[in-house]
Design a protein around this motif. Structure first.
Motif, PDB file in Angstrom:
ATOM      1  N   GLU A 571       0.825  -1.202   0.000  1.00 37.16           N
ATOM      2  CA  GLU A 571       0.000   0.000   0.000  1.00 37.16           C
ATOM      3  C   GLU A 571       0.865   1.261   0.000  1.00 37.16           C
ATOM      4  O   GLU A 571       0.515   2.265  -0.596  1.00 37.16           O
ATOM      5  CB  GLU A 571      -0.926  -0.017   1.215  1.00 37.16           C
ATOM      6  CG  GLU A 571      -1.977   1.050   1.166  1.00 37.16           C
ATOM      7  CD  GLU A 571      -2.982   0.915   2.306  1.00 37.16           C
ATOM      8  OE1 GLU A 571      -3.015  -0.166   2.957  1.00 37.16           O
ATOM      9  OE2 GLU A 571      -3.715   1.875   2.566  1.00 37.16           O
ATOM     10  N   SER A 577       1.358   4.115  -4.146  1.00 36.66           N
ATOM     11  CA  SER A 577       1.086   5.553  -4.120  1.00 36.66           C
ATOM     12  C   SER A 577       0.437   6.011  -5.418  1.00 36.66           C
ATOM     13  O   SER A 577      -0.514   6.791  -5.409  1.00 36.66           O
ATOM     14  CB  SER A 577       2.379   6.345  -3.917  1.00 36.66           C
ATOM     15  OG  SER A 577       3.105   5.789  -2.855  1.00 36.66           O
ATOM     16  N   LYS A 580      -3.071   5.048  -5.341  1.00 35.36           N
ATOM     17  CA  LYS A 580      -3.830   5.907  -4.423  1.00 35.36           C
ATOM     18  C   LYS A 580      -4.157   7.253  -5.057  1.00 35.36           C
ATOM     19  O   LYS A 580      -5.204   7.829  -4.809  1.00 35.36           O
ATOM     20  CB  LYS A 580      -3.003   6.142  -3.146  1.00 35.36           C
ATOM     21  CG  LYS A 580      -2.895   4.910  -2.278  1.00 35.36           C
ATOM     22  CD  LYS A 580      -3.962   4.928  -1.221  1.00 35.36           C
ATOM     23  CE  LYS A 580      -3.832   3.668  -0.383  1.00 35.36           C
ATOM     24  NZ  LYS A 580      -4.898   3.501   0.573  1.00 35.36           N
ATOM     25  N   GLU A 583      -7.043   6.832  -7.255  1.00 35.62           N
ATOM     26  CA  GLU A 583      -8.200   6.173  -6.645  1.00 35.62           C
ATOM     27  C   GLU A 583      -9.474   7.042  -6.628  1.00 35.62           C
ATOM     28  O   GLU A 583     -10.550   6.554  -6.970  1.00 35.62           O
ATOM     29  CB  GLU A 583      -7.866   5.694  -5.227  1.00 35.62           C
ATOM     30  CG  GLU A 583      -8.922   4.753  -4.679  1.00 35.62           C
ATOM     31  CD  GLU A 583      -8.514   4.092  -3.364  1.00 35.62           C
ATOM     32  OE1 GLU A 583      -7.615   4.616  -2.697  1.00 35.62           O
ATOM     33  OE2 GLU A 583      -9.093   3.059  -3.032  1.00 35.62           O
ATOM     34  N   ASP A 592     -10.607  -0.033  -6.488  1.00 33.08           N
ATOM     35  CA  ASP A 592      -9.722   0.439  -5.428  1.00 33.08           C
ATOM     36  C   ASP A 592      -8.345   0.748  -6.025  1.00 33.08           C
ATOM     37  O   ASP A 592      -8.129   0.643  -7.232  1.00 33.08           O
ATOM     38  CB  ASP A 592      -9.619  -0.600  -4.309  1.00 33.08           C
ATOM     39  CG  ASP A 592      -8.967  -1.886  -4.782  1.00 33.08           C
ATOM     40  OD1 ASP A 592      -8.660  -1.993  -5.996  1.00 33.08           O
ATOM     41  OD2 ASP A 592      -8.761  -2.782  -3.961  1.00 33.08           O
ATOM     42  N   TRP A 593      -7.394   1.090  -5.176  1.00 31.88           N
ATOM     43  CA  TRP A 593      -6.085   1.493  -5.683  1.00 31.88           C
ATOM     44  C   TRP A 593      -5.317   0.361  -6.330  1.00 31.88           C
ATOM     45  O   TRP A 593      -4.504   0.565  -7.222  1.00 31.88           O
ATOM     46  CB  TRP A 593      -5.261   2.161  -4.592  1.00 31.88           C
ATOM     47  CG  TRP A 593      -5.077   1.299  -3.363  1.00 31.88           C
ATOM     48  CD1 TRP A 593      -5.912   1.247  -2.288  1.00 31.88           C
ATOM     49  CD2 TRP A 593      -4.009   0.396  -3.104  1.00 31.88           C
ATOM     50  NE1 TRP A 593      -5.447   0.346  -1.366  1.00 31.88           N
ATOM     51  CE2 TRP A 593      -4.269  -0.188  -1.839  1.00 31.88           C
ATOM     52  CE3 TRP A 593      -2.875   0.015  -3.806  1.00 31.88           C
ATOM     53  CZ2 TRP A 593      -3.422  -1.131  -1.266  1.00 31.88           C
ATOM     54  CZ3 TRP A 593      -2.030  -0.923  -3.233  1.00 31.88           C
ATOM     55  CH2 TRP A 593      -2.320  -1.495  -1.975  1.00 31.88           C
TER      56      TRP A 593
END
Ligand code: GTP
Ligand code: MG
Lengths: 704, 73
Positions: A571, A577, A580, A583, A592-593
């Protein structure tokens, strides 16, 4: 360039006369570049060993009815034959003709003969001619045409040895032209001959006829020719008609003298009988859709066994590698990075092989041109052309050859629309994505006793792609201005028993290309991804051990701790990153990421999805027992709901996204090449991705 | 004078000439020579395109293209 001591031999002839089949016989597996089954739209070369020990470079060219090209693929033949400076200008030409239809096939022969290139005439499909009860006097024909003739049957291989032998002999250039065009335009021909230092009248005449299309002449030279034509009153079209009629007159006499037909001309041939059924208003479409259905069912049902086998062997191999290598980075990189990515490619060979086999079969048998005939009227309603059927169907295998196959569409507007919408057709690279997601959320069961439910869902996805293609074509038809009028004059070749050698070569060639090309990207991306997903530079990543220890508490077992640690590390890694960051943009679609990472890598090529997922989830899980990627996805939990991450809503949303999005660098490159600019590839990317996003959003909301 | 587009299925005729110059060049190349016999072999489900037998093979073309080929009476 290729070395000069190797002689170059080009195969030239009408479409469907059997050039590619002959090429395959002469070169076997010694072929340089891949080409698509059935219609040849680009040149392709390979090597053949001749009886005298020398190696010749053989060049397979697209079919053409005359030296005057009407389409882009035919243009290639002219580019090569009229330009002695061309790197592939042949030393010898094999003119391939369909012996069962000599009259029309000989027109091109007489034109090439008059260009003064040494040549040998092949009467291919001699078996078909015999079946049609044609008695051909080979000796008489050879004398009348002034050329060495070799009869061949490219299915049985009869005559190939004689052909190879003939290629080692010096071929004499005939002194007198077959048909003297000099009297059609004496002054123009003389002027051009002097101006460009040419020896053959027919070459000079071609300069006059086709100057605008000759790419090797510069603008000044073209102007010069235009001026000469002007001064001497040379008109292209009427002269060309006169030339063609004149040639046919000679050809007709010769053919009538040497070919005797002993069959009742009113008796229907087998092809004609089949055509009655295949183009029937009801049965025609029924057959067309049954064929398509059969393809999808086959992809799912027949490929299942071999796929499981490949998947299982790689998992076992990966476990074995883990066993013998010391634990550490190297072992992780090899198994989680490279092997996980490789498995994602190899497992789809059976499906891709089946798909290409079917498409080759449709082309080989002659059915494809009937589909074109059947669909022309309907396709025209939505701004396409009957000939768009071939790219659209081939697009189910791969958009790249499909877009190249549009070269035989005469009208630029029709061609552009076809290029624009073809990537919507579900290609084989989408198969891995669909297959894994369908396997995840669609139960394996029979519907109505015969249909496999998973196969039906897959079919629905293909249908979705097709509808998007048709809808977009219709919109473009309204927006784009009408260009020049298109025409649709096309031969319906007789039905043929397919050559298994041709089909086998196609399967081999395509699977190899897929594994090598896709494999290269996938392995590269897997390794990069593995690195990005295993390392991070923020504090969270650096202090992962402490943070996770705190999170899981003191009582947690070592195993719980390790699982938590690896997913925590992922994560906060570099890849995590990136995921994310995007996301928020993909959350409305249900992703999701982790899926975000796969989406990013998929813009290089969509088949990377599975490899990426494998890599992400192998890293995310710490235990070393080998489970397949599908099982891993099934176990994945949604941290918010506690239920499975891959709900039907998420899986369907993903499938729809992949159905529509433009995720293939190679396709963009080919669209750039074929439309000669960045305008269309950019519009296409923006448009397709927008359609994908909106549709995935709607799908997610419907199913959740 | 009738055009090829007006022939019914299975009807035969002899090509007499062409109405369109640039189309005629292509048609002549494909073996549709004046004086040659043609027969309408197939008509696609919605009436267009059609397939004709000419010079010993089967050629498909659209209705409006067939309308350029004139048939002897
Ligand atoms: N019966 C028979 N069929 C043949 C022979 N040679 C080729 N064919 C078949 O004819 C069809 C067309 O052959 P291709 O080799 O693809 O023809 P081509 O000249 O390369 O066609 P284009 O690339 O479209 O110009 C295929 O179905 C072949 O299997 C032959 O000698 N006898
Ligand atoms: Mg070919």
């Amino acid at each position: 360039m290729a070395s000069t001591d190797r002689i170059k031999i080009a195969l030239v002839g009408n479409p469907n006369s059997g050039k590619t089949t002959l090429f395959n016989l002469l070169t076997g597996l010694n072929q340089k570049t891949g080409n698509f089954p059935g219609v040849t739209v680009d040149k392709k070369s390979g090597f053949s060993k001749l009886p005298d020990g020398t190696t010749a470079e053989i060049i397979d060219l697209p079919g053409t009815y005359s030296i005057y090209p009407k389409t882009l693929d035919e243009q290639i033949v002219q580019d090569i034959l009229l330009d002695p400076e061309h790197s592939q200008y042949p030393d010898k030409v094999i003119v391939v003709t369909d012996a069962s239809n000599l009259k029309r096939n000989l027109l091109l022969f007489t034109q090439i003969r008059d260009l003064g290139i040494p040549l040998v005439l092949v009467l291919n499909m001699i078996d078909v001619a015999q079946l049609k009860k044609l008695n051909i006097d080979l000796r008489g024909l050879s004398i009348d045409l002034g050329v060495k003739i070799i009869p061949t049957n490219s299915h049985s291989g009869d005559g190939i040895a004689a052909l190879k032998e003939a290629l080692t002999q010096p071929l004499v250039k005939s002194k007198r032209p077959f048909y003297d065009i000099y009297d059609l335009a004496p002054k123009t021909i003389d002027a051009i001959k002097t101006e460009f230092d040419l020896t053959e009248n027919y070459r000079a005449y071609q300069y006059a006829q086709q100057s605008v299309r000759l790419n090797f002449l510069n603008d000044k030279e073209k102007e010069r020719i235009a001026k000469i034509k002007d001064e001497n009153g040379f008109y292209d079209v009427p002269t060309q008609s006169q030339e063609t009629l004149g040639r046919y007159q000679f050809i007709s006499d010769i053919v009538d003298r040497n070919v005797k037909n002993s069959r009742d001309p009113l008796k229907k041939s087998v092809s004609q009988k089949i055509d009655r059924v295949v183009t029937h208003p009801v049965f025609g479409y029924l057959i067309f859709f049954t064929v398509l259905m059969l393809i999808f069912q086959a992809i799912f049902a027949w490929a299942e066994g071999p796929m499981n086998l490949i998947e299982g062997s790689i998992a076992e191999f990966s476990g074995w590698v883990k066993g013998i290598l010391p634990e550490g980075i190297l072992s992780d990189l090899l198994t989680d990075g490279v092997l996980a990515g490789l498995a994602g490619v190899l497992v789809f060979i059976p499906q891709i092989a089946i798909l290409f086999a079917f498409i080759a079969l449709l082309e080989e048998s002659g059915y494809m041109s009937r589909a074109v005939f059947l669909m022309d009227k309907l396709m025209r309603k939505v701004g396409l052309n009957g000939k768009s059927v071939v790219p659209l169907i081939s697009g189910m295998a791969c958009a790249i050859p499909a877009i190249m196959a549009t070269r035989n569409i005469e009208s630029w507007k029709d061609r552009l629309i076809t290029i624009f919408v073809t990537p919507f057709m579900s290609c084989s690279a989408r198969l891995p994505v669909y297959a894994i997601l369908i396997g995840l959320v669609v139960p394996e069961q029979q519907v109505l006793g015969i249909f496999n439910l998973q196969g039906l869902v897959l079919q629905a996805l293909y249908l979705l792609g097709f509808l998007a293609a048709i809808g977009s074509a219709y919109v473009m038809k309204l927006i784009l201005k009408a260009g020049q009028k298109s025409y649709f004059i096309m031969e319906l070749p007789g039905y043929k028993i397919p050559s298994w050698k041709n089909i086998g070569l196609t399967i081999y060639d395509k699977s190899k290309t897929f594994v090598l090309e896709a494999g290269k990207i996938i392995i590269a991306i897997s390794i990069v991804l593995w690195v990005l997903a295993s390392y991070g530079f923020n504090d969270n990543f650096r202090n992962a051990e402490e943070n996770v220890r705190q999170q899981v508490g003191e009582n947690a077992s070592q195993e719980e701790y390790e699982v938590a640690l690896s997913s925590y590390k992922l994560e906060h890694s570099v890849a995590g990153s990136f995921g994310k960051i995007i996301e928020p943009a993909i959350r409305p679609l249900g992703y999701d990421w982790k899926i975000g990472i796969a989406l990013i890598t998929s813009f290089a090529a969509r088949e990377v999805f599975v490899g990426t997922m494998s890599t992400i989830y192998s890293i995310g899980a710490s235990d070393d027992d080998e489970v397949t990627i599908r099982e891993r996805l099934r176990e994945e939990k949604n941290p918010e709901t506690g239920g499975p991450m891959y709900t039907p809503a998420v899986a369907f949303s993903l499938m729809v996204f992949y159905a529509f999005a433009m995720q293939c660098m190679s396709t963009l490159a080919i669209v750039y090449r074929e439309t000669k600019g960045w305008k269309w590839p950019i519009i296409q990317t923006v448009y397709m991705t927008a359609v994908a996003y909106i549709s995935a959003f709607i799908t997610y909301n419907i199913f959740s | 004078m009738r055009s090829l587009a007006e022939l019914k299925k299975n009807e035969r005729g002899i090509i007499n000439g062409f109405k369109d110059d640039s189309l005629s060049v292509k048609l002549i190349e494909m073996g549709c020579l004046p004086g040659t016999e043609v027969s309408v072999d197939l008509i696609a489900p919605f009436g267009d395109p059609i397939a004709i037998g000419v010079s010993g093979y089967c050629l498909s073309l659209r209705k409006d293209e067939a309308a350029c080929i004139m048939i002897e009476d």
